[in-house]
Design an enzyme around this catalytic site. Sequence first.
Site, short mmCIF file in Angstrom:
data_model
loop_
_atom_site.label_atom_id
_atom_site.label_comp_id
_atom_site.label_asym_id
_atom_site.label_seq_id
_atom_site.Cartn_x
_atom_site.Cartn_y
_atom_site.Cartn_z
N HIS A 35 0.83 -1.20 0.00
CA HIS A 35 0.00 0.00 0.00
C HIS A 35 0.87 1.25 0.00
O HIS A 35 2.05 1.22 0.32
CB HIS A 35 -0.91 0.01 1.23
CG HIS A 35 -0.15 -0.02 2.52
ND1 HIS A 35 0.51 1.08 3.03
CD2 HIS A 35 0.08 -1.03 3.39
CE1 HIS A 35 1.10 0.75 4.16
NE2 HIS A 35 0.85 -0.52 4.41
N ASP B 23 3.88 -4.82 3.58
CA ASP B 23 5.34 -4.91 3.47
C ASP B 23 5.86 -6.27 3.94
O ASP B 23 6.75 -6.86 3.31
CB ASP B 23 6.00 -3.79 4.28
CG ASP B 23 5.43 -3.63 5.68
OD1 ASP B 23 4.42 -4.28 6.01
OD2 ASP B 23 6.00 -2.84 6.46
#
Length: 494
Positions: free
Chosen positions: A85, A347
């Site tokens: 994101h 991540d």
Amino acid sequence: MAPIASTLVAVLGAASLASAQTPNRPGTQNRYPFAKPYEQSFLDGYSVLKHVGGQGPYSNRDSYGISRDPPAGCAVDQVIMLKRHGERWPDPAPAANFKASLQKVYNTNTTAWTGALEFLNRWTYFVPDGRYIALESYNGPYSGLLDGYRHGAEYGVRYGHLWNQTAANLTIPMFSSGYERILTTARKFGEGFFGWNYTDVVAMNIIPEQVYMGANSLTPTCLHDNDTAICGNLTNLQPQFRLAATRLNAQTKNLALNATDIYNLMQMTAYELNVRGYSDWVDVFSLDEWLAFGYTQDLSYYYCSGPGDKNMKAVGAVYANASLSLLNQGPDAASGGNALWFNFCHDTNITPVLAALGLSSPAEDLPLDHIPFPNQYNTGNIVPMGGHLTIERLACNATAVTDKDTYVRLVLNEAVVPYAGCQDGPGFSCSLANYTRLVSASLPDFISTCGFNSSYPQYLDFWWNYNTTRAYDVETQNPIPAGEGLLTYQGTAA
């Protein structure tokens, strides 16, 4: 003897004439005669963006100097992307830590700030209570929403030839893990790539972030994964934090910051960049202190969700194995001939994939007693906000040194990263056959390593059995409470 001035004029005039008559550099006749067509200074200078780890704004990975464009004689015929994101506000727990450390600053009852903290005479906290916690930022140069849109628009130029806009009833699947900011990024990327009416083309598939998904997930995990002790003890590893606290405490009466406060304030700085695009706090801390902060991030990713965790290579094998299947099927056979595979996650779902592929993995574990230099595992290069791994399938003609064949290139944050042990193709790419053989031989088994039994999905299946409706492309679900962010398959708040 001719005067110096007239001699210089003559030399310059000759240089200008030579420049104007140079046939092999188009346009040079209109340039200053001493302009360099190729820059000679390659100064990889200091940037705070490389020392905020995964907390701060996106930046491209340091490049090896390999052109991002396809090698001569090659064309990309399939692309598989895994993207984090975009830039965002902090999650609830870090935000609480920021406010706690800021409260210690303001409890000094200082009326006129001086020294390194002089800017506090004008500064205000940037996180509105509750409203934006955990969501993507929406304005400023590092806007998370802009990150997704801009990335989609750039990839539309780069890979738009793989989208047949004239095909009737063509549906392009996109895949998002089940978290609001992930889905928001996917939507903005889709809008940038396919246009404002992207919902006419895209079928958004939301993959739940739940353990029961087993291997059929963008966010696989281990049932018995126990993070090492390092994961919970990062802020006190660096003496620079203690020195920074001492320095700032000496400048302001009654200030009593400790190493943990310094860590919190530096982490807060990264998020202020995400939201405002600038932060006066950047200059409060020295280069040594930012290096130390960045290294705490490197340690966290390495030991908690990267190659330093014994299970992460198996976790990353889920995506690595599935992408091998897509690459070998090719765009003509894989799931109806689709050549575009855009996936969105966190991540800590990308770093295991990089570990499985051996990208950016250091030869030895990261040391705990000093900061290595150079440090190969710099998370500012690996998983900044908006970080992404792109796998390109290349169809290449024969050259003097390579055969006509299908090749694979790995692109991490827009830098081509040669696959270790295989650069037999154009532009340091790897032949698909060799890539398949090397990757297959190096991957552990996810199911057995992570403790799953036969009741869980055993492999990633959604790329081949995906939703083709467009029910989740528009925001029909109720607003998700701030700080929760989880979605179900139906697109409703969890």
